[in-house]
Design a protein around this motif. Structure first.
Motif, PDB file in Angstrom:
ATOM      1  N   ASP A  20       3.443  43.438  -0.052  1.00  0.00           N
ATOM      2  CA  ASP A  20       4.505  42.597   0.482  1.00  0.00           C
ATOM      3  C   ASP A  20       4.393  41.148   0.036  1.00  0.00           C
ATOM      4  O   ASP A  20       5.375  40.423   0.025  1.00  0.00           O
ATOM      5  CB  ASP A  20       4.497  42.662   2.008  1.00  0.00           C
ATOM      6  N   ASN A  21       3.208  40.710  -0.314  1.00  0.00           N
ATOM      7  CA  ASN A  21       3.019  39.303  -0.598  1.00  0.00           C
ATOM      8  C   ASN A  21       2.341  39.043  -1.939  1.00  0.00           C
ATOM      9  O   ASN A  21       1.531  38.138  -2.041  1.00  0.00           O
ATOM     10  CB  ASN A  21       2.229  38.660   0.531  1.00  0.00           C
ATOM     11  N   ALA A  22       2.659  39.803  -2.953  1.00  0.00           N
ATOM     12  CA  ALA A  22       2.023  39.631  -4.260  1.00  0.00           C
ATOM     13  C   ALA A  22       2.265  38.228  -4.803  1.00  0.00           C
ATOM     14  O   ALA A  22       1.357  37.611  -5.360  1.00  0.00           O
ATOM     15  CB  ALA A  22       2.528  40.676  -5.247  1.00  0.00           C
ATOM     16  N   GLU A  23       3.471  37.722  -4.645  1.00  0.00           N
ATOM     17  CA  GLU A  23       3.751  36.365  -5.140  1.00  0.00           C
ATOM     18  C   GLU A  23       2.884  35.345  -4.424  1.00  0.00           C
ATOM     19  O   GLU A  23       2.386  34.409  -5.052  1.00  0.00           O
ATOM     20  CB  GLU A  23       5.229  36.032  -4.981  1.00  0.00           C
ATOM     21  N   ASN A  24       2.694  35.514  -3.127  1.00  0.00           N
ATOM     22  CA  ASN A  24       1.833  34.593  -2.379  1.00  0.00           C
ATOM     23  C   ASN A  24       0.385  34.708  -2.830  1.00  0.00           C
ATOM     24  O   ASN A  24      -0.309  33.705  -2.952  1.00  0.00           O
ATOM     25  CB  ASN A  24       1.932  34.860  -0.878  1.00  0.00           C
ATOM     26  N   LEU A  25      -0.067  35.941  -3.045  1.00  0.00           N
ATOM     27  CA  LEU A  25      -1.446  36.136  -3.502  1.00  0.00           C
ATOM     28  C   LEU A  25      -1.691  35.476  -4.849  1.00  0.00           C
ATOM     29  O   LEU A  25      -2.771  34.950  -5.101  1.00  0.00           O
ATOM     30  CB  LEU A  25      -1.773  37.629  -3.579  1.00  0.00           C
ATOM     31  N   LEU A  26      -0.701  35.494  -5.718  1.00  0.00           N
ATOM     32  CA  LEU A  26      -0.845  34.876  -7.035  1.00  0.00           C
ATOM     33  C   LEU A  26      -0.920  33.353  -6.959  1.00  0.00           C
ATOM     34  O   LEU A  26      -1.344  32.707  -7.920  1.00  0.00           O
ATOM     35  CB  LEU A  26       0.296  35.304  -7.957  1.00  0.00           C
ATOM     36  N   GLN A  27      -0.555  32.780  -5.835  1.00  0.00           N
ATOM     37  CA  GLN A  27      -0.643  31.327  -5.658  1.00  0.00           C
ATOM     38  C   GLN A  27      -2.056  30.879  -5.284  1.00  0.00           C
ATOM     39  O   GLN A  27      -2.374  29.698  -5.363  1.00  0.00           O
ATOM     40  CB  GLN A  27       0.349  30.860  -4.579  1.00  0.00           C
ATOM     41  N   GLU A  28      -2.886  31.823  -4.881  1.00  0.00           N
ATOM     42  CA  GLU A  28      -4.257  31.488  -4.494  1.00  0.00           C
ATOM     43  C   GLU A  28      -5.044  30.993  -5.704  1.00  0.00           C
ATOM     44  O   GLU A  28      -4.835  31.479  -6.823  1.00  0.00           O
ATOM     45  CB  GLU A  28      -4.953  32.715  -3.902  1.00  0.00           C
ATOM     46  N   PRO A  29      -5.966  30.066  -5.508  1.00  0.00           N
ATOM     47  CA  PRO A  29      -6.799  29.591  -6.627  1.00  0.00           C
ATOM     48  C   PRO A  29      -7.585  30.744  -7.255  1.00  0.00           C
ATOM     49  O   PRO A  29      -8.176  31.551  -6.549  1.00  0.00           O
ATOM     50  CB  PRO A  29      -7.747  28.585  -5.974  1.00  0.00           C
TER      51      PRO A  29
END
Length: 102
Positions: A20-29
């Motif tokens: 559900d949150n792949a885009e958010n996970l990709l924002q992680e350092p």
């Protein structure tokens, strides 16, 4: 590894997500496509190997399939070996093939 990259390319090209949150996970350092999508791919591959070994065992052994798959052969059951890797699945399918032909 080539299979992994091919699956990742498909996911990226077709807009699939690892959750559900792949885009958010990709924002992680330090996050990469591989770190976000790799675990999901591993889960799908394991599920596919599970379905294949169950169907093959049911065809080859009929009502003995469950006992044969879950009997410990070495350190792991045949089922666990088949789920662990593509080569493990290939080995278990080869064993089933020899039983099917006998």
């Amino acid at each position: 590894m080539a299979d992994l990259f091919e699956a990742l390319a498909y996911q990226v090209h077709h807009g699939g997500s690892a959750g559900d949150n792949a885009e958010n996970l990709l924002q992680e350092p330090g996050a990469t496509l591989l770190s976000v999508f790799g675990p999901k791919l591993a889960e799908h591959l394991r599920n596919a190997r599970h379905l294949v070994v169950l169907e093959a065992a049911n065809i080859a052994l009929r009502n003995r399939a469950d006992d044969w798959l879950h009997a410990v052969d070495g350190e792991l059951s045949r089922h666990a070996r088949a789920l662990a890797s593509n080569s493990g699945l290939a080995d278990v399918l080869a064993e089933l093939e020899s039983l099917r032909k006998s």
